[in-house]
Enzyme design. Structure first.
Site: not given
Ligand code: 5BU
Length: 267
Positions: A38, A60-62, A93-94, A96-97
């Protein structure tokens, strides 16, 4: 070590080729860690992957929290992931329709062209899975969806009956690689595994070697407990990117996760 021996029934029961790719990478590198990277810039993302890449099995990315996104700069991250044999997982986390989700796979970030895995809510209906799969088909790629069956954050609305509907959608679908489970609670992960059976994966955020409450409603359980309860991948963010010695921390999560899997499968 060989994936088949390490993963036991999960290897023989999961039909999805991407699940097998993840299991092979995990076995070869000795880690079940999916890094939640993140970071706010592509440069920071690439640096992090180069530093901890040997200790993780997926990335995993955002993409929408990166300030300096461009198609060219993002390609440098995709290349780094390839060098470290990491499946690329966009936690979009899509919700929508189906048709709109298909188009959201394109757009400025063009997720369909680089992501191997994406997350989706089931809230809009089961067709969201077909919409996402159509997005990948538009660029002649195949990917896997992780449906949110549980969440790690406190106060979330994903109760047991919702989880049942999520699994009813996912269990018959060739596009659904598995589910997101609540890694902060071994009881919830075990209950989810009971419902899912052996044929699909469970990936769990909400894990940290320091268990307890995190920032803004996040909750943490121990990675070992999540895996023993039936999780197949631990999603770790700040436990790795938020500490000083990131490679050392990643190696610790790798070891804890791998030992727990070996214990679970009786190696
Ligand atoms: P953390 O720094 O280990 O708390 O990051 C958790 C990651 O997992 C973060 O990118 C969230 O968007 C992702 N996540 C989450 O924490 N909980 C969930 O239920 C889901 C995704 Br779905």
């Amino acid at each position: 070590m060989r994936a088949e021996g390490l993963w036991g029934v999960r290897w023989s029961s999961c039909a999805n080729p991407l699940a097998h790719r993840f299991m092979e990478t995990a076995a070869r590198k000795g880690t079940l860690v999916c890094l939640a990277a993140d970071m706010r810039s592509v440069g920071e993302l690439v640096d992090l992957v180069e530093e901890v890449g040997p200790h993780i099995a997926a990335l995993k990315t955002h993409v929408d929290l990166v300030d300096d996104f461009s198609t060219e700069s993002w390609q440098s991250l995709v290349d780094a992931a390839k060098r470290h044999d990491l499946l690329l997982f966009e936690d979009r986390k899509f919700a929508d329709i189906g048709k709109v989700s298909q188009n959201q796979m394109a757009g400025v970030h063009d997720i369909r062209s680089w992501a191997d895995i994406v997350t989706a809510h089931r809230v809009s209906g089961p067709d969201i899975v077909d919409g996402i799969a159509a997005g990948w088909a538009d660029v002649e790629r195949i990917g896997g969806v992780l449906l949110l069956a549980q969440m790690s954050s406190s106060g979330n609305l994903l109760d047991g009956s919702y989880t049942d509907e999520v699994i009813a959608t996912g269990s018959g679908s060739p596009h659904v690689i598995g589910y997101i489970g609540n890694g902060s609670s071994a009881e919830e992960v075990a209950a989810l595994r009971e419902k899912v059976g052996d044929g699909q994966m469970i990936w769990t955020p909400g894990v940290n070697l320091a268990v307890g409450d995190g920032a803004m409603g996040q909750r943490y359980g121990h990675p070992r407990n999540a895996i023993l309860a039936g999780s197949d991948a631990i999603i770790v963010g700040s436990g790795i990117h938020g500490v000083d010695e990131r490679a050392k921390a990643a190696a610790e999560y790798a070891r804890a996760s791998f030992e727990a899997l070996s214990e679970r499968e009786g190696e």
